[in-house]
Design an enzyme around this catalytic site. Structure first.
Site, short mmCIF file in Angstrom:
data_model
loop_
_atom_site.label_atom_id
_atom_site.label_comp_id
_atom_site.label_asym_id
_atom_site.label_seq_id
_atom_site.Cartn_x
_atom_site.Cartn_y
_atom_site.Cartn_z
N GLU A 165 1.97 2.06 -2.82
CA GLU A 165 2.23 3.50 -2.72
C GLU A 165 3.55 3.76 -3.43
O GLU A 165 4.62 3.56 -2.87
CB GLU A 165 2.30 3.93 -1.25
CG GLU A 165 1.01 3.70 -0.47
CD GLU A 165 -0.12 4.62 -0.89
OE1 GLU A 165 0.12 5.51 -1.75
OE2 GLU A 165 -1.23 4.46 -0.40
N CYS A 167 7.63 11.11 -1.66
CA CYS A 167 6.78 10.76 -2.79
C CYS A 167 5.85 11.91 -3.14
O CYS A 167 5.36 12.00 -4.27
CB CYS A 167 5.99 9.49 -2.49
SG CYS A 167 5.07 9.53 -0.94
#
Length: 514
Positions: free
Chosen positions: A266, A300
């Site tokens: 990720e 993110c």
């Protein structure tokens, strides 16, 4: 006793903390310099955590291997019961842990509490999942044969997390892995070690009360050399889940791949919102602002680009400038403030460098971008969120700067042009379009639309729900965590065939005269 000291005491976090926990015990005394955790809120030293050694790492992995043999034999619903109790413990200490997340990382108290709620929610999800680890049954081409698939634990799961979500991402991985029958080893960010210690103080209570084998839950606070790299190289750990920068993820993926291990990556996001001429600005503007300044741009899924149809560009720009002027910046523990500090002074420098590059490449700063000084900003980690008028071909726009910088750009044609701009970057995590036109919405969600792992209509890029699989494409890594069928990554698939007849039909009709 200060409020901070009171919360730390309730969480059993001390001024000096050991770096290694195997659920039931703590250890790790070395001559290494401890990790000192300074709050970006006011610059105060909150506490420190020792630094684990390679010897500590070997001890943890060996114990985890022993625990894995025991844990995989525990029925999945019983494993789910342990996770349920962990969720209850988090509910009991939600306020204290949320406060520590906010104070150590710098996100607003509302976001800190929200992060703990995500942990609670994933526990609830995993409890239900513990009774739904299903396989498929297929019809065999052979007479009197049955064929099906089932899923088994992979064994050990290494979890490497970043500072911006210091506890939630660990929980996403750990609670799913736990009900799948795996044991976990967590390497948290060195920038936020105290939240990790607090989590294991709470987990330790459940582990001891329920007699969970030591080594099912493991924490090891260490640096890349002594913990991160050995974990990535270790063939005893078949699955590594790593969250962080694309640069870090490429290194982890390369090392894990070289030993044919599995990885969930990720990584970076360069997320865009497309604003079409059919937009409802009453919902678009708040979504853009929250997506860009929430967690001070350190998600993110932060909104980093807004691609606006030229017919409404000036109107949207003016609305955003007005909204940015109303953003309250300050102590994130004060719930009247919208935005707290960046994680440290290096992050402030990184933001300033990005803005200098933007200007040198033809960008124009419309609002903000300055490092803030004076009363309330003594830590040196506060900045003003920034709006930058830019073009899609600027090099800096292609990169992810982990800060509250929002690039505004125009498109003049149809939605396909805007989608092309959105998809032109190397990252592919989250995306959104704001439109009241059904055809535009469906185009965006189709195979010819957004190339991101997350694509939204009339909702921003941040704030993913735990019920859906979370992750992205391209340089975001391609991994998936949390909901849907992301649990399959933590297990190994096995296809089984049973012959319940009296004959043995061979493939391709081959026969032996025996």
């Amino acid at each position: 006793m200060s409020k901070t000291s009171e919360f730390l005491a309730k969480l059993s976090v001390q001024a000096n903390n050991q770096p290694v926990s195997t659920g039931q015990s703590w250890s790790g005394d070395s001559n290494f310099e401890p990790f000192k955790s300074y709050s970006p809120v006011d610059g105060s030293l909150i506490g420190q955590v020792g630094q684990a050694t390679t010897k500590d790492y070997e001890t943890v992995v060996s114990l985890a291997q022993e625990a894995a043999v025991k844990w995989r034999s525990v029925p999945a619903p019983q494993r789910g019961e342990v996770v349920r109790l962990v969720g209850n413990k988090l509910r009991e200490y939600k306020r204290e842990l949320g406060y520590l997340v906010s104070y150590e990382m710098g996100k607003s108290l509302q976001e800190g509490l929200g992060e703990v709620q995500e942990m609670i929610d994933i526990c609830d999800f995993a409890v239900g999942l513990s009774r739904q680890l299903y396989g498929l049954s297929m019809h065999s081409e052979r007479p009197n044969h049955r064929m099906y698939e089932q899923w088994h634990p992979v064994g050990l799961v290494g979890i490497i997390t970043a500072f911006n979500f210091p506890v939630a991402v660990w929980a996403w991985n750990t609670m799913i892995a736990t009900v799948c029958g795996d044991v976990t080893i967590w390497k948290p960010s060195e920038k936020t070690p105290l939240t990790a210690v607090a989590c294991f103080k709470l987990i330790g209570q459940v582990v001891k009360e329920e007699g969970v084998p030591e080594g099912v839950f493991n924490l090891i606070v260490g640096d890349v050399k002594n913990v991160g790299e050995p974990m990535a190289r270790d063939p005893r750990i078949p699955l590594i889940s790593a969250t962080g920068s694309t640069r870090m993820g490429k290194k982890v993926g390369e090392v894990v791949g070289a030993r044919l291990g599995k990885s969930i990556l990720e990584l970076g996001g360069n997320n865009a919102i497309i604003v079409t001429e059919n937009v409802d600005l009453k919902i678009a503007v708040p979504a853009i602002v929250f997506g860009a300044v929430g967690t001070a741009g350190q998600r993110c899924t932060t909104t980093r680009r807004v691609i606006i149809h030229e017919s409404i560009y000036d109107k949207v720009k003016q609305s955003l400038e007005k909204a940015y002027k109303s953003v309250r910046i300050g102590d994130p523990l004060d719930e009247n403030n919208h935005m707290g500090p960046l994680i440290d002074k290096d992050a402030v420098k990184s933001m300033q460098n990005a803005l200098e590059q933007a200007k040198s490449q033809g960008g124009s700063i419309l609002f903000g971008g300055a490092a803030l000084e004076g009363a309330g900003y003594e830590s040196g980690c506060y900045v003003s969120p920034c709006l930058v008028e830019a073009s899609a071909d600027m090099d800096i726009v292609q990169e992810e700067t982990f800060a509250p910088i929002l690039y505004l750009m125009k498109y003049s044609g149809d939605l396909a042009e805007a989608v092309k701009i959105q998809n032109s970057v190397k990252q592919g995590l989250s995306s959104a379009v704001f439109t009241r036109d059904l055809q535009e919405a469906e185009h965006f969600l189709g195979a010819h639309g957004s190339d991101c792992g997350i694509a939204n209509v009339n909702i921003g890029t941040s704030g993913a729900e735990i019920g859906g699989a979370f992750g992205g494409e391209k340089e975001t890594g391609g991994g998936r965590e949390s909901g849907s069928d992301a649990w399959k990554a933590y297990m190994r698939r096995q296809t089984n065939t049973i012959n319940y007849g009296k004959d043995l039909p061979l493939a391709q009709g081959i026969k032996f005269d025996l």
